[in-house]
Write a protein that holds these residues in place. Structure first.
Motif, PDB file in Angstrom:
ATOM      1  N   SER A  75      24.395  49.109  81.527  1.00 32.28           N
ATOM      2  CA  SER A  75      23.163  49.492  82.097  1.00 32.28           C
ATOM      3  C   SER A  75      22.583  49.344  81.139  1.00 32.28           C
ATOM      4  O   SER A  75      22.454  50.462  80.214  1.00 32.28           O
ATOM      5  N   SER A  76      20.959  48.759  81.203  1.00 31.77           N
ATOM      6  CA  SER A  76      19.704  48.996  80.101  1.00 31.77           C
ATOM      7  C   SER A  76      18.779  49.886  80.875  1.00 31.77           C
ATOM      8  O   SER A  76      18.470  48.579  82.123  1.00 31.77           O
ATOM      9  N   LYS A  77      18.184  50.557  80.611  1.00 35.15           N
ATOM     10  CA  LYS A  77      16.841  50.746  81.239  1.00 35.15           C
ATOM     11  C   LYS A  77      15.915  50.502  79.893  1.00 35.15           C
ATOM     12  O   LYS A  77      16.197  50.871  78.450  1.00 35.15           O
ATOM     13  N   ASP A  78      14.844  49.956  80.616  1.00 37.52           N
ATOM     14  CA  ASP A  78      13.493  49.918  79.417  1.00 37.52           C
ATOM     15  C   ASP A  78      12.528  51.165  79.390  1.00 37.52           C
ATOM     16  O   ASP A  78      12.494  51.578  80.065  1.00 37.52           O
ATOM     17  N   VAL A  79      12.284  51.883  78.017  1.00 41.63           N
ATOM     18  CA  VAL A  79      11.785  52.810  78.244  1.00 41.63           C
ATOM     19  C   VAL A  79      10.608  52.244  77.381  1.00 41.63           C
ATOM     20  O   VAL A  79      10.058  51.263  76.023  1.00 41.63           O
ATOM     21  N   CYS A  80       9.788  53.190  76.764  1.00 43.02           N
ATOM     22  CA  CYS A  80       8.221  53.371  75.745  1.00 43.02           C
ATOM     23  C   CYS A  80       8.094  54.370  74.971  1.00 43.02           C
ATOM     24  O   CYS A  80       8.335  55.634  75.302  1.00 43.02           O
ATOM     25  N   VAL A  81       8.176  53.592  74.099  1.00 45.47           N
ATOM     26  CA  VAL A  81       8.267  55.137  72.684  1.00 45.47           C
ATOM     27  C   VAL A  81       6.433  54.272  71.968  1.00 45.47           C
ATOM     28  O   VAL A  81       6.590  52.895  71.574  1.00 45.47           O
ATOM     29  N   SER A  82       5.883  55.733  72.223  1.00 49.30           N
ATOM     30  CA  SER A  82       4.672  55.057  71.624  1.00 49.30           C
ATOM     31  C   SER A  82       4.270  55.897  70.613  1.00 49.30           C
ATOM     32  O   SER A  82       4.777  57.454  69.986  1.00 49.30           O
ATOM     33  N   SER A  83       3.108  56.113  69.466  1.00 50.92           N
ATOM     34  CA  SER A  83       3.043  56.654  68.090  1.00 50.92           C
ATOM     35  C   SER A  83       1.191  56.834  67.849  1.00 50.92           C
ATOM     36  O   SER A  83       0.473  56.045  68.174  1.00 50.92           O
ATOM     37  N   SER A  84       0.926  57.229  67.954  1.00 46.08           N
ATOM     38  CA  SER A  84       0.222  57.598  67.157  1.00 46.08           C
ATOM     39  C   SER A  84      -0.876  57.395  65.550  1.00 46.08           C
ATOM     40  O   SER A  84      -1.766  56.957  65.169  1.00 46.08           O
TER      41      SER A  84
END
Length: 161
Positions: free
Chosen positions: A49-58
């Motif tokens: 099973s795969s879940k998309d996530v959000c990685v953000s950066s300053s």
């Protein structure tokens, strides 16, 4: 075909965030984590099973690393249940929408990852998922499991590079 088993009831994900050194002042944020629930599964094939996530950066370059640990003995990726602990695999892809990725080893940093430089959380607010977290239950482990619910906790530590 083997008997279906109820595996696992759910897997809780815990994210811990770590910033870079004060001199770099880059911040990394991980959002959109969700539990994995596999329901009743068979034992004759691998299940993923795969879940998309959000990685953000300053930071402009958005470089980060990730460390995953499980709730098993010695931080192993295992699920506890009716029988012996059942091992699972964790994979990470630096691109959303992926069904496979780089295998993570518990407690070992996977380095050299990068996300968009859209600013801390801006890409996430705009709906731009940037990575995939993949959990794999191998048939070899499923076939040894005792019928019943299995649960575990996966902890992710993400840090700026």
């Amino acid at each position: 075909m083997g008997c279906p088993r109820v595996l696992p009831g759910g897997m809780m994900l815990v994210a811990a965030l770590a910033g870079a050194t004060p001199a770099a002042a880059q911040q990394i944020q991980l959002t959109r984590l969700a539990d994995f629930a596999f329901g009743t599964v068979g034992v004759d094939a691998d299940i993923s099973s795969s879940k998309d996530v959000c990685v953000s950066s300053s930071g402009v370059l958005g470089r980060y690393n990730i460390v995953a640990t499980g709730s098993g003995t010695n931080r192993a990726f295992t699920l506890a249940g009716a029988g012996a602990p059942m091992a699972y695999e964790v994979q990470w892809s630096g691109t959303a929408g992926r069904a496979t990725g780089t295998a993570l080893t518990s407690g070992i940093a996977t380095t050299g990852l990068a996300t968009t430089g859209l600013g801390l959380n801006l890409g996430c607010v705009l709906g731009n998922d940037s990575a995939s977290l993949i959990i794999v239950l191998r048939s070899s482990e499923l076939s040894k499991a005792t019928a019943g619910p299995y649960t575990g906790t996966l902890t992710l530590l993400i840090a700026a590079e």
